[in-house]
Write a protein that holds these residues in place. Structure first.
Motif, PDB file in Angstrom:
ATOM      1  N   VAL B  49      35.815  32.455  33.481  1.00 19.48           N
ATOM      2  CA  VAL B  49      37.083  31.920  32.980  1.00 19.48           C
ATOM      3  C   VAL B  49      37.657  32.848  31.909  1.00 19.48           C
ATOM      4  O   VAL B  49      38.867  33.071  31.835  1.00 19.48           O
ATOM      5  CB  VAL B  49      36.882  30.492  32.398  1.00 19.48           C
ATOM      6  CG1 VAL B  49      38.189  29.964  31.838  1.00 19.48           C
ATOM      7  CG2 VAL B  49      36.326  29.553  33.450  1.00 19.48           C
ATOM      8  N   PHE B  50      36.781  33.403  31.110  1.00 12.95           N
ATOM      9  CA  PHE B  50      37.231  34.320  30.065  1.00 12.95           C
ATOM     10  C   PHE B  50      37.742  35.625  30.665  1.00 12.95           C
ATOM     11  O   PHE B  50      38.773  36.161  30.232  1.00 12.95           O
ATOM     12  CB  PHE B  50      36.082  34.592  29.079  1.00 12.95           C
ATOM     13  CG  PHE B  50      36.477  35.498  27.945  1.00 12.95           C
ATOM     14  CD1 PHE B  50      37.340  35.043  26.952  1.00 12.95           C
ATOM     15  CD2 PHE B  50      36.012  36.801  27.859  1.00 12.95           C
ATOM     16  CE1 PHE B  50      37.727  35.878  25.910  1.00 12.95           C
ATOM     17  CE2 PHE B  50      36.388  37.636  26.825  1.00 12.95           C
ATOM     18  CZ  PHE B  50      37.250  37.171  25.844  1.00 12.95           C
ATOM     19  N   THR B  51      37.045  36.136  31.652  1.00  6.37           N
ATOM     20  CA  THR B  51      37.455  37.429  32.215  1.00  6.37           C
ATOM     21  C   THR B  51      38.789  37.287  32.974  1.00  6.37           C
ATOM     22  O   THR B  51      39.563  38.232  33.026  1.00  6.37           O
ATOM     23  CB  THR B  51      36.353  38.055  33.091  1.00  6.37           C
ATOM     24  OG1 THR B  51      35.965  37.132  34.097  1.00  6.37           O
ATOM     25  CG2 THR B  51      35.129  38.390  32.254  1.00  6.37           C
ATOM     26  N   GLU B  52      39.065  36.100  33.505  1.00  9.00           N
ATOM     27  CA  GLU B  52      40.399  35.862  34.076  1.00  9.00           C
ATOM     28  C   GLU B  52      41.480  35.984  32.997  1.00  9.00           C
ATOM     29  O   GLU B  52      42.549  36.545  33.225  1.00  9.00           O
ATOM     30  CB  GLU B  52      40.481  34.437  34.632  1.00  9.00           C
ATOM     31  CG  GLU B  52      40.409  34.327  36.123  1.00  9.00           C
ATOM     32  CD  GLU B  52      40.424  32.865  36.539  1.00  9.00           C
ATOM     33  OE1 GLU B  52      41.407  32.159  36.240  1.00  9.00           O
ATOM     34  OE2 GLU B  52      39.411  32.425  37.131  1.00  9.00           O
ATOM     35  N   MET B  53      41.181  35.419  31.832  1.00 10.19           N
ATOM     36  CA  MET B  53      42.140  35.520  30.740  1.00 10.19           C
ATOM     37  C   MET B  53      42.329  36.974  30.304  1.00 10.19           C
ATOM     38  O   MET B  53      43.424  37.391  29.930  1.00 10.19           O
ATOM     39  CB  MET B  53      41.698  34.668  29.546  1.00 10.19           C
ATOM     40  CG  MET B  53      42.801  34.521  28.518  1.00 10.19           C
ATOM     41  SD  MET B  53      42.243  34.599  26.800  1.00 10.19           S
ATOM     42  CE  MET B  53      41.345  36.107  26.735  1.00 10.19           C
ATOM     43  N   MET B  54      41.244  37.759  30.359  1.00 11.83           N
ATOM     44  CA  MET B  54      41.361  39.179  30.026  1.00 11.83           C
ATOM     45  C   MET B  54      42.371  39.865  30.952  1.00 11.83           C
ATOM     46  O   MET B  54      43.151  40.714  30.507  1.00 11.83           O
ATOM     47  CB  MET B  54      39.996  39.881  30.151  1.00 11.83           C
ATOM     48  CG  MET B  54      38.989  39.511  29.078  1.00 11.83           C
ATOM     49  SD  MET B  54      37.275  40.044  29.505  1.00 11.83           S
ATOM     50  CE  MET B  54      37.383  41.836  29.308  1.00 11.83           C
ATOM     51  N   GLU B  55      42.352  39.519  32.221  1.00 16.19           N
ATOM     52  CA  GLU B  55      43.301  40.134  33.162  1.00 16.19           C
ATOM     53  C   GLU B  55      44.741  39.759  32.788  1.00 16.19           C
ATOM     54  O   GLU B  55      45.644  40.594  32.853  1.00 16.19           O
ATOM     55  CB  GLU B  55      43.000  39.707  34.602  1.00 16.19           C
ATOM     56  CG  GLU B  55      41.725  40.324  35.172  1.00 16.19           C
ATOM     57  CD  GLU B  55      41.734  41.852  35.095  1.00 16.19           C
ATOM     58  OE1 GLU B  55      42.716  42.479  35.517  1.00 16.19           O
ATOM     59  OE2 GLU B  55      40.751  42.415  34.559  1.00 16.19           O
ATOM     60  N   GLU B  56      44.938  38.502  32.393  1.00 11.22           N
ATOM     61  CA  GLU B  56      46.283  38.087  31.970  1.00 11.22           C
ATOM     62  C   GLU B  56      46.721  38.862  30.730  1.00 11.22           C
ATOM     63  O   GLU B  56      47.871  39.304  30.620  1.00 11.22           O
ATOM     64  CB  GLU B  56      46.309  36.587  31.678  1.00 11.22           C
ATOM     65  CG  GLU B  56      46.152  35.727  32.922  1.00 11.22           C
ATOM     66  CD  GLU B  56      46.359  34.235  32.643  1.00 11.22           C
ATOM     67  OE1 GLU B  56      46.409  33.467  33.617  1.00 11.22           O
ATOM     68  OE2 GLU B  56      46.471  33.843  31.460  1.00 11.22           O
ATOM     69  N   LEU B  57      45.777  39.005  29.808  1.00 12.05           N
ATOM     70  CA  LEU B  57      46.075  39.768  28.578  1.00 12.05           C
ATOM     71  C   LEU B  57      46.558  41.175  28.923  1.00 12.05           C
ATOM     72  O   LEU B  57      47.529  41.669  28.337  1.00 12.05           O
ATOM     73  CB  LEU B  57      44.806  39.905  27.741  1.00 12.05           C
ATOM     74  CG  LEU B  57      44.636  38.991  26.545  1.00 12.05           C
ATOM     75  CD1 LEU B  57      43.283  39.227  25.885  1.00 12.05           C
ATOM     76  CD2 LEU B  57      45.754  39.216  25.530  1.00 12.05           C
ATOM     77  N   LYS B  58      45.884  41.799  29.846  1.00  9.09           N
ATOM     78  CA  LYS B  58      46.258  43.168  30.231  1.00  9.09           C
ATOM     79  C   LYS B  58      47.663  43.188  30.843  1.00  9.09           C
ATOM     80  O   LYS B  58      48.476  44.063  30.523  1.00  9.09           O
ATOM     81  CB  LYS B  58      45.217  43.734  31.193  1.00  9.09           C
ATOM     82  CG  LYS B  58      43.904  44.094  30.508  1.00  9.09           C
ATOM     83  CD  LYS B  58      42.699  44.099  31.450  1.00  9.09           C
ATOM     84  CE  LYS B  58      42.795  45.133  32.535  1.00  9.09           C
ATOM     85  NZ  LYS B  58      41.587  45.062  33.421  1.00  9.09           N
ATOM     86  N   SER B  59      47.953  42.218  31.709  1.00  9.88           N
ATOM     87  CA  SER B  59      49.303  42.149  32.309  1.00  9.88           C
ATOM     88  C   SER B  59      50.354  41.966  31.225  1.00  9.88           C
ATOM     89  O   SER B  59      51.418  42.598  31.261  1.00  9.88           O
ATOM     90  CB  SER B  59      49.433  40.930  33.227  1.00  9.88           C
ATOM     91  OG  SER B  59      48.661  41.084  34.358  1.00  9.88           O
ATOM     92  N   LEU B  60      50.085  41.068  30.310  1.00 13.08           N
ATOM     93  CA  LEU B  60      51.064  40.781  29.259  1.00 13.08           C
ATOM     94  C   LEU B  60      51.266  41.994  28.359  1.00 13.08           C
ATOM     95  O   LEU B  60      52.383  42.289  27.925  1.00 13.08           O
ATOM     96  CB  LEU B  60      50.615  39.561  28.444  1.00 13.08           C
ATOM     97  CG  LEU B  60      50.653  38.212  29.182  1.00 13.08           C
ATOM     98  CD1 LEU B  60      49.822  37.155  28.443  1.00 13.08           C
ATOM     99  CD2 LEU B  60      52.104  37.724  29.341  1.00 13.08           C
ATOM    100  N   LEU B  61      50.189  42.706  28.076  1.00 12.79           N
ATOM    101  CA  LEU B  61      50.324  43.910  27.242  1.00 12.79           C
ATOM    102  C   LEU B  61      51.116  44.988  27.963  1.00 12.79           C
ATOM    103  O   LEU B  61      51.901  45.713  27.348  1.00 12.79           O
ATOM    104  CB  LEU B  61      48.950  44.446  26.817  1.00 12.79           C
ATOM    105  CG  LEU B  61      48.251  43.657  25.706  1.00 12.79           C
ATOM    106  CD1 LEU B  61      46.859  44.235  25.444  1.00 12.79           C
ATOM    107  CD2 LEU B  61      49.080  43.677  24.408  1.00 12.79           C
TER     108      LEU B  61
END
Lengths: 405, 405
Positions: B49-61
């Motif tokens: 679940v955390f690593t999914e959020m990491m992917e979102e973070l990268k997209s947003l950045l």
């Protein structure tokens, strides 16, 4: 030009993490008091109210490290920056550094020595064994020009604890400075920096201190500070140069160095206040008691420990996966069915062991019972024959027979 | 042995920071949504679940940097680690690096080049002036073997913005890689990493992103990644080596590198979701509008800007202290009487200027009005003759005449 071509295609919204029970090798469950602390309003990093809190943080860290070192503060980064900060300041090109390797983190120390241009003299011990102090003495005898001895107090990859006091004495006898990793030990088992004559020590916020990951408490002896002040070659890293950090974290000046992570520091402050309230001895005893209860439960399942009882870390239980059991599937089911995390083995131990952390706020009766119950359940699901209820029962029995002092 | 001899003598309890209005050069006020996000339960750093959020973070950045770079992620440390990560990966001993210095942070870049063993070729511009692109071209003509051009997009010490697009073009023409500091610009004024052909970019969480300090968003072009992969000498820093970080923040693997600061990352994720909801253009326009309103108010007090209008950062207002006014006393009174923080000048500007930040969540109408009102009050207290009410009135007028689109 419009910015929309770079907009994420999928819709992204607020992230709501599930509530886990974190019984892996770290992070442990952050205490609600710490979570609340981090959600308080941000202050400027030079605000007089904030710098007062910094002084309290330093006092509290001296208490948990058991040191009087002035240069004791939380590094604005994870434990691996704490580790690197020790090496990058204390090792200059050509320096011989004894590194004890009995797990992953000793290996990382060797990497650090090499990147600083130092020459690592490696003391090897088997994964799961403590560092053998005799080997340290042997290598120092052969290398009287060695400058530093570096070792891991509590190896997170194996769950073993080494005899820091003896290693510290040997290093001093041969005129070496010491670097000690206490990422997993601090707050969970005794650490006596000054009594053990350790020169540089670092830890992490996310284990027995019950904070989220991201900060690395650190402390340096006067010997280290003097040596770094007298280096002729500049420290390779600007961020980690303690000559510069002294200006911000020293007691008299507040020269701007970098912007301190205010809210994470509120969290660390709160977790240290909690240890200060509980008292170190009682925190250590709590970790020991929950470990013993867990062990009593695991024994009923025939699950044994990787590390010899004499060197076992109470906060990090490395145990053998029962024969024939798909360990990955067990972890997957614990996470999905019980929202409970335990750790896998690393390196040679991958697939063979589990690492069950009972650290900080995660070290409590309800977690021991819940985990044993869940494990029985999952093993049964996977077709392992289990005497249902025996494991939590044994833990309860241990608690009943060993009330908190 | 008892641990009590190291216990703090004074009683230490929970820290409750006062509620400030942060209008300094950063940190800005953390948005309540971000504070809430950080107080959510900690997850394991390898939890799916955390690593999914990491992917979102990268997209947003990628959205806020306006880049398609795969290697785009938040560094687990403050902006100064972001800066150092660029230099330590991209500069090997002997490399010539053009560094543009027009404030504090260009100076820090020079320090970084030197500590990496590089040779800084310094382009000097006056504090408060932007980098002169012609000087960059001149130095590159004379040094065809220069490898990197490094500059600060938005100088936090002076409030000036440089012409990143032109500098980027010149650097490319002379076959140099670029490093750009966007600590103060990101989210507040346009940053177009790909369009401007920038190779390495870093920022900080605590300015226009409305997070607490402690994280450094960063992005590297494929050119940088290839170059670092092909380095013959290992990167000096283990923690900052992007070859190793690729294993954790890359898109296909999750190799353990260091323990990511989970809760701080929740906060950054939330702040980026807020920018994604608002839209970059609207965020930039909001910063501009509040800046103009502030300026209208300051004009009534005869307070002028340090930086020429053409290069002025809307989110960081550097203004001259009125003659005869004790600037330190003004800041002290603003903090004590109004719980409002503004920034002092650094270096040559110390005692001569104030830095008034309107960044991220702090960039809003109520703060502009409150600050102007408080400033009038404090100046009056100190005996300066002020036409009471004129400053907030002028700001209100500006807002009325310039409604949000």
């Amino acid at each position: 030009m419009t910015t929309d071509s770079f907009r994420p295609k999928e819709k992204i919204s607020t992230f709501y993490p599930p509530q886990r029970t974190l019984l892996g090798p770290g992070p442990s469950d952050t205490h609600p008091r710490v979570l609340s602390a981090m959600a308080r309003p941000t202050l400027g990093h030079l605000d007089p109210v904030f710098t007062e809190m910094m002084e309290e943080l330093k006092s509290l860290l001296r208490y948990v490290f058991q040191t009087k070192n002035l240069l004791t503060f939380p590094v604005s980064g994870p434990g691996s920056i704490g580790m690197e900060m020790c090496f990058v300041n204390m090792v200059v090109p050509g320096d011989k550094v004894v590194v004890c390797r009995n797990g992953v983190f000793g290996g990382r120390m060797i990497e650090n020595v090499e990147r600083c241009g130092g020459i690592p003299l490696v003391v090897e011990d088997k994964w799961g064994d403590p560092v053998d102090p005799q080997k340290v003495e042997d290598i120092l005898k052969k290398n009287p020009d060695a400058k530093v001895v570096a070792f891991v107090h509590a190896e997170t990859s194996t769950g073993v604890q080494s005899d820091a006091k003896t290693i510290g004495q040997i290093a001093r006898k041969y005129n070496c400075l010491t670097i000690m990793d206490t990422v997993t030990s601090l707050g969970g088992t005794p650490v006596y920096m000054d009594e053990w004559d350790i020169d540089a020590i670092y830890s992490g916020s996310q284990k027995c201190l019950s904070c989220p990951p991201g900060l690395s408490p650190i402390s340096f002896s006067e010997r280290v500070v003097d040596m770094v002040k007298n280096r002729t070659e500049k420290v390779h890293s600007w961020f980690m140069d303690i000559n510069l950090l002294l200006g911000y974290w020293g007691s008299t000046t507040r020269t701007y160095h970098h912007t301190a992570p205010t809210n994470s520091l509120y969290g660390l402050h709160e977790s240290l206040v909690m240890i200060y309230e509980e008292g170190l001895e009682r925190s250590w005893a709590r970790h020991q008691r929950n470990h013993e209860a867990l062990k009593a439960g695991l024994e009923t399942l025939g699950i044994g420990y990787v590390v010899d009882a004499a060197y076992r870390l109470p906060q990090l239980n490395s145990v053998h996966v029962p024969a024939g059991v798909d360990e990955k599937e067990v972890r997957r089911k614990l996470l999905n069915d019980f929202s409970l995390e335990i750790g896998a083995g690393l390196g040679d131990f991958a697939g063979k062991i589990w690492r069950i952390g009972l650290m900080g706020n995660s070290s409590k009766l309800e977690n021991v019972i819940f985990f044993l119950e869940a494990l029985e359940h999952v093993l049964t699901d996977l077709g392992v024959q289990v005497n249902k209820g025996a494991a939590p029962s044994a833990a309860h029995q241990y608690y009943a027979n060993n009330p908190t002092a």
